[in-house]
Motif scaffolding. Structure first.
Motif, PDB file in Angstrom:
ATOM      1  N   VAL A  64       0.719  -1.354  -0.055  1.00  0.00           N
ATOM      2  CA  VAL A  64      -0.239  -0.074  -0.150  1.00  0.00           C
ATOM      3  C   VAL A  64       0.835   1.186  -0.122  1.00  0.00           C
ATOM      4  O   VAL A  64       0.527   2.280  -0.348  1.00  0.00           O
ATOM      5  N   ASP A  65       2.151   1.286   0.820  1.00  0.00           N
ATOM      6  CA  ASP A  65       2.908   2.387   0.768  1.00  0.00           C
ATOM      7  C   ASP A  65       3.813   2.434  -0.623  1.00  0.00           C
ATOM      8  O   ASP A  65       4.580   3.410  -0.505  1.00  0.00           O
ATOM      9  N   HIS A  66       3.685   1.494  -1.470  1.00  0.00           N
ATOM     10  CA  HIS A  66       4.381   1.633  -2.514  1.00  0.00           C
ATOM     11  C   HIS A  66       3.742   1.445  -3.949  1.00  0.00           C
ATOM     12  O   HIS A  66       4.070   2.126  -5.085  1.00  0.00           O
ATOM     13  N   LEU A 116      -7.576  -5.360   2.383  1.00  0.00           N
ATOM     14  CA  LEU A 116      -8.693  -4.184   2.514  1.00  0.00           C
ATOM     15  C   LEU A 116      -8.240  -3.385   3.734  1.00  0.00           C
ATOM     16  O   LEU A 116      -8.376  -1.907   3.313  1.00  0.00           O
ATOM     17  N   ARG A 117      -7.872  -3.593   4.899  1.00  0.00           N
ATOM     18  CA  ARG A 117      -7.662  -2.589   5.977  1.00  0.00           C
ATOM     19  C   ARG A 117      -6.562  -1.444   5.677  1.00  0.00           C
ATOM     20  O   ARG A 117      -6.633  -0.444   5.918  1.00  0.00           O
ATOM     21  N   PRO A 118      -5.423  -2.120   5.315  1.00  0.00           N
ATOM     22  CA  PRO A 118      -4.246  -0.804   4.984  1.00  0.00           C
ATOM     23  C   PRO A 118      -4.600   0.060   3.810  1.00  0.00           C
ATOM     24  O   PRO A 118      -4.553   1.250   3.923  1.00  0.00           O
ATOM     25  N   SER A 119      -5.258  -0.516   2.623  1.00  0.00           N
ATOM     26  CA  SER A 119      -5.538   0.390   1.757  1.00  0.00           C
ATOM     27  C   SER A 119      -6.653   1.447   2.224  1.00  0.00           C
ATOM     28  O   SER A 119      -6.421   2.582   1.834  1.00  0.00           O
ATOM     29  N   TYR A 120      -7.585   0.791   2.854  1.00  0.00           N
ATOM     30  CA  TYR A 120      -8.623   1.803   3.221  1.00  0.00           C
ATOM     31  C   TYR A 120      -8.213   2.989   4.191  1.00  0.00           C
ATOM     32  O   TYR A 120      -8.285   4.063   4.067  1.00  0.00           O
ATOM     33  N   ALA A 341      -1.112  -2.012   8.561  1.00  0.00           N
ATOM     34  CA  ALA A 341      -0.855  -3.295   8.836  1.00  0.00           C
ATOM     35  C   ALA A 341      -0.282  -3.896  10.044  1.00  0.00           C
ATOM     36  O   ALA A 341      -1.005  -4.848  10.470  1.00  0.00           O
ATOM     37  N   ILE A 342       0.364  -3.301  10.659  1.00  0.00           N
ATOM     38  CA  ILE A 342       0.986  -3.722  12.074  1.00  0.00           C
ATOM     39  C   ILE A 342      -0.232  -3.452  12.888  1.00  0.00           C
ATOM     40  O   ILE A 342      -0.430  -4.306  13.719  1.00  0.00           O
ATOM     41  N   ASN A 343      -0.925  -2.569  12.927  1.00  0.00           N
ATOM     42  CA  ASN A 343      -2.180  -2.312  13.790  1.00  0.00           C
ATOM     43  C   ASN A 343      -3.518  -3.617  13.455  1.00  0.00           C
ATOM     44  O   ASN A 343      -4.020  -4.145  14.271  1.00  0.00           O
ATOM     45  N   GLY A 344      -3.355  -3.649  12.075  1.00  0.00           N
ATOM     46  CA  GLY A 344      -4.399  -4.815  11.659  1.00  0.00           C
ATOM     47  C   GLY A 344      -3.776  -6.251  12.301  1.00  0.00           C
ATOM     48  O   GLY A 344      -4.901  -6.879  12.500  1.00  0.00           O
ATOM     49  N   ILE A 345      -2.503  -6.032  12.350  1.00  0.00           N
ATOM     50  CA  ILE A 345      -2.289  -7.602  13.155  1.00  0.00           C
ATOM     51  C   ILE A 345      -2.401  -7.547  14.678  1.00  0.00           C
ATOM     52  O   ILE A 345      -3.100  -8.831  14.875  1.00  0.00           O
ATOM     53  N   PHE A 346      -2.669  -6.589  15.236  1.00  0.00           N
ATOM     54  CA  PHE A 346      -2.867  -6.549  16.559  1.00  0.00           C
ATOM     55  C   PHE A 346      -4.155  -6.991  16.717  1.00  0.00           C
ATOM     56  O   PHE A 346      -4.845  -7.694  17.510  1.00  0.00           O
ATOM     57  N   ILE A 347      -5.072  -6.175  15.893  1.00  0.00           N
ATOM     58  CA  ILE A 347      -6.422  -6.226  15.957  1.00  0.00           C
ATOM     59  C   ILE A 347      -7.122  -7.452  15.449  1.00  0.00           C
ATOM     60  O   ILE A 347      -7.934  -8.275  15.845  1.00  0.00           O
ATOM     61  N   GLY A 348      -6.526  -7.850  14.123  1.00  0.00           N
ATOM     62  CA  GLY A 348      -7.106  -8.687  13.410  1.00  0.00           C
ATOM     63  C   GLY A 348      -6.766 -10.211  14.075  1.00  0.00           C
ATOM     64  O   GLY A 348      -7.493 -11.028  14.107  1.00  0.00           O
ATOM     65  N   SER A 349      -5.409 -10.122  14.604  1.00  0.00           N
ATOM     66  CA  SER A 349      -5.119 -11.624  15.201  1.00  0.00           C
ATOM     67  C   SER A 349      -5.937 -11.589  16.511  1.00  0.00           C
ATOM     68  O   SER A 349      -6.525 -12.909  16.776  1.00  0.00           O
TER      69      SER A 349
END
Length: 401
Positions: A64-66, A116-120, A341-349
């Motif tokens: 997403v950052d590239h 989806l999460r990081p792109s949004y 994405a890192i935050n999503g791993i915390f929340i998603g996991s």
């Protein structure tokens, strides 16, 4: 592009993707439990989604950052659409054996979510001015929760009156709607450099940023452990059948109740954002969530259960808006994908592991005791956060806006 118009355009994408996901997951839960009659099988749904999500989340944040954020968002919608059509074929009996194929489909949902999460989040931070982030975060949270109300409600009603196959087809249509919406988002595509040769370096940059930022780290940890222990949604199909002795329509009501509370609270917070004593309100809201979950567990009347789930949604909305504002305000634009994405791993996991934990705990302790245990553990997490994260409890969002 005007921020207000850009935000409305982004919501088309968010609404379509979220409705597709919510309808699909409520149908999958009912589908699996109908076949296996096992609460552990419900927990395994979360594990099936978690493994690919966890494996791809960091790379998707880097992408997403590239690469084009629009393209990645569109790919996420396309995956949701394909999965829903695949599940419809299983429900029609065209593909067998159903249980392993359903878990396989859920794994691809994890792939879609990882994109989806990081792109949004990156698109949201890019199109909304910094001084308006708190207000639009509340509006975005309300829109998301409206979908969470409509998704399970529609899913439960569709299962009850039309059948699983039509429910999955509705989810596919919603994904198409999200794919249509993403085409209208207008953002300036910045040059982000080459992707393939710098993934590890890029990931480590994001990781070190989070590790050194005490506020971001404490918010992520609070959310991760609270969701891990406090989520009762994954075993609602079992609660509906065993405690309330009801059907899928009741499941839709209970799945929608917390989201209804979150919508109302989110609309209020959009007009009256919590800019002072934000950290204290965050901790109180998470504690209130845990208390509401305990009260829900000891209730056996549908409307009392729905009321306490409604209260849990109100508390969760306060937490979501404050946490979302903190994350957006403390993340530089060129790192939004990786930090999200890192935050999503915390929340998603924690979401998926929480589903597994709930299923295993219910099989060991019993359904109701396991939910009470989860609510109590959530309150304990808040107390520990209060003691060990002084900067968070003293936070005023107006100081970082």
């Amino acid at each position: 592009m005007n921020p207000s118009k850009a935000f409305r355009t982004l919501l088309l994408y968010r609404i379509g993707a979220t409705l597709s996901y919510q309808i699909t997951m409520v149908a999958v839960g009912w589908h699996i439990y109908e076949i296996t009659n096992s609460v552990v099988s419900l927990g395994l749904i979360g594990l099936a989604e978690l493994i690919p999500y966890f494996a791809l989340a960091l790379y998707s944040g880097h992408a997403v950052d590239h690469y084009s954020r629009k393209l990645i968002a569109a790919l996420a919608c396309a995956i949701h659409m394909a999965v829903a059509l695949f599940l419809a074929a299983i429900a029609l009996g065209w593909l067998t054996p159903p249980v392993p194929l359903i878990y396989c489909a859920v794994a691809f949902i994890g792939v879609g979510r990882a994109l989806l999460r990081p792109s949004y989040q990156a698109l949201f931070g890019q199109i909304i001015p910094r001084d308006q982030l708190t207000r639009y975060t509340a509006y975005a949270s309300s829109a998301f929760q409206i979908c969470v109300v409509a998704g399970p409600g529609l899913g439960g009603l569709m299962i009850g009156f039309a059948g699983l196959e039509w429910t999955y087809l509705l989810a596919a249509f919603c994904a198409v709607f999200g794919l249509y919406g993403i085409t209208f988002i207008k953002v300036i595509q910045e040059k982000r450099g080459e992707l393939s040769n710098h993934f590890l370096k890029s990931f480590l940059q994001g990781f070190h940023y989070v590790r050194k930022h005490e506020l971001i780290l404490s918010v992520m940890a609070l959310d991760m452990f609270a969701v891990l222990f406090g989520g009762a949604v994954s075993i609602l199909p079992a609660f509906v059948k065993e405690v309330l002795n009801a059907g899928p329509e009741t499941l839709g009501i209970l799945r929608a109740a917390p989201a209804a509370g979150a919508v109302i609270t989110g609309i209020y917070l959009a007009r009256r954002p919590i800019l002072t004593e934000s950290g204290k309100y965050l901790l109180l809201s998470v504690a209130g969530f845990g208390i509401a979950i305990i009260a829900f567990a000891i209730s056996s009347n549908l409307w009392i259960c729905a009321f306490f789930l409604f209260i849990s949604g109100c508390c969760d909305s306060v937490s979501v808006v404050i946490r979302g504002s903190i994350m957006q305000l403390t993340t530089p634009d060129h790192m939004r994908g990786r930090i999200s994405a890192i935050n999503g791993i915390f929340i998603g996991s924690s979401n998926e592991l929480g589903a597994l934990e709930s299923g295993i705990a219910a099989s060991l302790m019993g359904l109701v005791p396991s939910i009470i245990f989860g609510g109590g553990a959530t309150i304990l997490v808040v107390l520990l956060t209060y003691l060990f994260a002084p900067n968070l409890r003293k936070l005023n969002i107006k100081d970082i806006a």
